[in-house]
Scaffold this motif. Structure first.
Motif, PDB file in Angstrom:
ATOM      1  N   GLU A 140       0.849  -1.182   0.000  1.00  0.00           N
ATOM      2  CA  GLU A 140       0.000   0.000   0.000  1.00  0.00           C
ATOM      3  C   GLU A 140       0.891   1.242   0.000  1.00  0.00           C
ATOM      4  O   GLU A 140       1.641   1.474   0.952  1.00  0.00           O
ATOM      5  CB  GLU A 140      -0.901   0.004   1.236  1.00  0.00           C
ATOM      6  CG  GLU A 140      -1.981   1.078   1.223  1.00  0.00           C
ATOM      7  CD  GLU A 140      -3.107   0.768   0.246  1.00  0.00           C
ATOM      8  OE1 GLU A 140      -3.768   1.711  -0.189  1.00  0.00           O
ATOM      9  OE2 GLU A 140      -3.306  -0.417  -0.081  1.00  0.00           O
ATOM     10  N   GLU A 168       4.407   0.693   0.640  1.00  0.00           N
ATOM     11  CA  GLU A 168       4.696   0.243   2.003  1.00  0.00           C
ATOM     12  C   GLU A 168       4.069  -1.124   2.203  1.00  0.00           C
ATOM     13  O   GLU A 168       2.914  -1.347   1.844  1.00  0.00           O
ATOM     14  CB  GLU A 168       4.126   1.244   3.019  1.00  0.00           C
ATOM     15  CG  GLU A 168       4.765   2.604   2.901  1.00  0.00           C
ATOM     16  CD  GLU A 168       5.643   2.923   4.096  1.00  0.00           C
ATOM     17  OE1 GLU A 168       5.539   2.220   5.098  1.00  0.00           O
ATOM     18  OE2 GLU A 168       6.411   3.881   3.985  1.00  0.00           O
ATOM     19  N   GLU A 199       2.291  -3.977   4.242  1.00  0.00           N
ATOM     20  CA  GLU A 199       1.399  -4.024   5.396  1.00  0.00           C
ATOM     21  C   GLU A 199       0.995  -5.464   5.679  1.00  0.00           C
ATOM     22  O   GLU A 199       0.679  -6.226   4.766  1.00  0.00           O
ATOM     23  CB  GLU A 199       0.142  -3.179   5.147  1.00  0.00           C
ATOM     24  CG  GLU A 199       0.417  -1.697   5.036  1.00  0.00           C
ATOM     25  CD  GLU A 199      -0.863  -0.893   4.870  1.00  0.00           C
ATOM     26  OE1 GLU A 199      -1.950  -1.526   4.840  1.00  0.00           O
ATOM     27  OE2 GLU A 199      -0.785   0.338   4.769  1.00  0.00           O
TER      28      GLU A 199
END
Length: 248
Positions: free
Chosen positions: A200, A203, A205
């Motif tokens: 996301e 990044e 997650e």
């Protein structure tokens, strides 16, 4: 230097584009052949019609001559006999149509045989593409064969890399529809003891599932406090190893 998959794909695109152009040009040639065949049939039909008209007129002339003989008419020979002139004109037209029919038949045979001389510029260019089409087909087959071998080799290397990664790290990473799935070599249940991740905004997650819920201590220590996925995965792998082999 060996060709890369991108080079092969680009070459295939170029060959496919060229083949498409050649197919379009061959379609024009087929249309020309159909048109010539239609002209040939029309000339044949016209020739038959002229032949029938000629026979009818000859029959009429014979009947008129017989009638004149029966009625004892005196025959006057004219230098420019209208009936003879009409018959001669019909014969000339018949011979013209027959010659045109032969010409069309010869043109069709030349086109079908691929031996074009001076028919039309378009026909000449289209026939010259026949050998080019075959060459492109062969080149495309060779490219597809190389591409297939390259893809198989890539699949083989990827499989070997995954096996090596599993043996070295104790975990397996696979793609999912919206992210990644990490399973562990020492997991008690391979089907459910796994972690799900998604990317996301560049990044990574961790997604919540039953297995991740059981790892709250690891999540807090390695992800919340230190933001380290490598340490998180390594700690879980070590934890599962100790649990599997009863190692303290």
């Amino acid at each position: 230097m060996p060709m890369t998959e991108k080079d092969i794909a680009d070459q295939i695109k170029v060959l496919t584009s060229q083949l498409g152009l050649i197919k379009d040009q061959c379609k024009l040639l087929e249309d020309e052949l159909k048109r010539l065949e239609m002209e040939r049939e029309q000339i044949k039909m016209k020739e038959l019609k002229e032949e029938e008209e000629k026979e009818v007129k000859e029959h009429q002339c014979q009947c008129q001559c017989q009638q004149l003989a029966v009625d004892d008419w005196r025959i006057i020979h004219l230098k420019e006999n209208p009936v003879d002139n009409r018959i001669n004109r019909d014969w000339e037209h018949y011979r013209f149509l027959k010659a045109e029919n032969k010409k069309l038949a010869a043109r069709l045979e030349i086109i079908e045989a691929g031996q074009v001389a001076d028919i039309t510029r378009m026909v000449n260019e289209e026939i010259n593409y026949s050998s080019e089409i075959e060459r492109l087909k062969i080149a495309l087959q060779i490219s597809e064969s190389k591409r297939g071998k390259y893809i198989e080799e890539c699949k083989k290397q990827i499989k070997e890399l995954k096996e090596a990664f599993l043996s070295l790290t104790g975990c397996r990473i696979e793609f999912t529809s919206n992210g990644y799935k990490v399973s562990f070599l020492y997991a008690e249940n391979q089907a459910s003891d796994l972690l799900l991740f998604k990317m996301e905004n560049k990044e990574l997650e961790l997604l919540e599932n039953d297995f991740s819920k059981s790892l709250k201590t690891f999540v807090h220590r390695y992800l919340v406090q230190h933001d380290s996925y490598p340490a998180f995965i390594a700690a879980i792998t070590l934890h599962l190893f100790k649990k599997s082999f009863n190692v303290e």
